[in-house]
Design an enzyme around this catalytic site. Sequence first.
Site, PDB file in Angstrom:
ATOM      1  N   SER A  53      47.540  40.944  38.651  1.00  0.00           N
ATOM      2  CA  SER A  53      46.749  40.740  39.864  1.00  0.00           C
ATOM      3  C   SER A  53      45.553  39.846  39.595  1.00  0.00           C
ATOM      4  CB  SER A  53      46.246  42.080  40.414  1.00  0.00           C
ATOM      5  OG  SER A  53      45.395  41.865  41.519  1.00  0.00           O
ATOM      6  N   VAL A  58      40.715  39.845  33.564  1.00  0.00           N
ATOM      7  CA  VAL A  58      41.576  39.143  32.602  1.00  0.00           C
ATOM      8  C   VAL A  58      42.487  38.155  33.328  1.00  0.00           C
ATOM      9  CG1 VAL A  58      43.370  39.424  30.841  1.00  0.00           C
ATOM     10  CG2 VAL A  58      41.482  41.044  30.951  1.00  0.00           C
ATOM     11  N   CYS A  59      43.066  38.579  34.426  1.00  0.00           N
ATOM     12  CA  CYS A  59      43.956  37.686  35.188  1.00  0.00           C
ATOM     13  C   CYS A  59      43.183  36.498  35.763  1.00  0.00           C
ATOM     14  CB  CYS A  59      44.652  38.449  36.308  1.00  0.00           C
ATOM     15  SG  CYS A  59      45.791  39.734  35.751  1.00  0.00           S
ATOM     16  N   ALA A  60      41.989  36.754  36.269  1.00  0.00           N
ATOM     17  CA  ALA A  60      41.159  35.686  36.819  1.00  0.00           C
ATOM     18  C   ALA A  60      40.800  34.680  35.731  1.00  0.00           C
ATOM     19  CB  ALA A  60      39.899  36.265  37.455  1.00  0.00           C
TER      20      ALA A  60
END
Length: 176
Positions: A53, A58-60
């Site tokens: 997501s 971390v994903c961003a």
Amino acid sequence: MATTKFKGSDVNLSGNELFVGSYAPEARVVAQDLSEFSVGGNNGIEVLVCLPSLDTGVCAAEARKFNEKVAGKHGVKLSIISNDLPFAMGRFCTTEGIANLRVGSDFRYGEFAQNYGMLMSEGALKGLLARAVFVIKDGVIIHKQIVPEVTQEPNYDAVFDAIKQSGGCGCGCGCH
């Protein structure tokens, strides 16, 4: 069956497990504007970044790094794929000033999760995609990394090396 970990606990992944050298199947995903596009198949050099997501740190960070280093490179198609709703993906891109990469949601058909074996089928993140990167050249997977711990970023150097070796250096010269 492929696995990953979430905070140290094993998580099984469901769907078709693919390997380096496997054909990269096509999968429909949904763009920010609710239109559909396909990833995989024979699209030249393509990088598919799969993540749980964009609403996580971390994903961003991963999306920002791929936007900075790969998106817009000559001859390389880059897509970020998650089960986030297209509206949330669009909001993330607008907020972060990301305009050079495609984001695709697998929420409508689940084809990417099934075709690439990326659906976390148990644990706290059940129903989301695992963190992984696929580099595809002419329809064949030439690099694959399922990140061993979902809370960590992928090995960027290995991805960039695979892109360079595939001829997607970004310089437009075709020298690599």
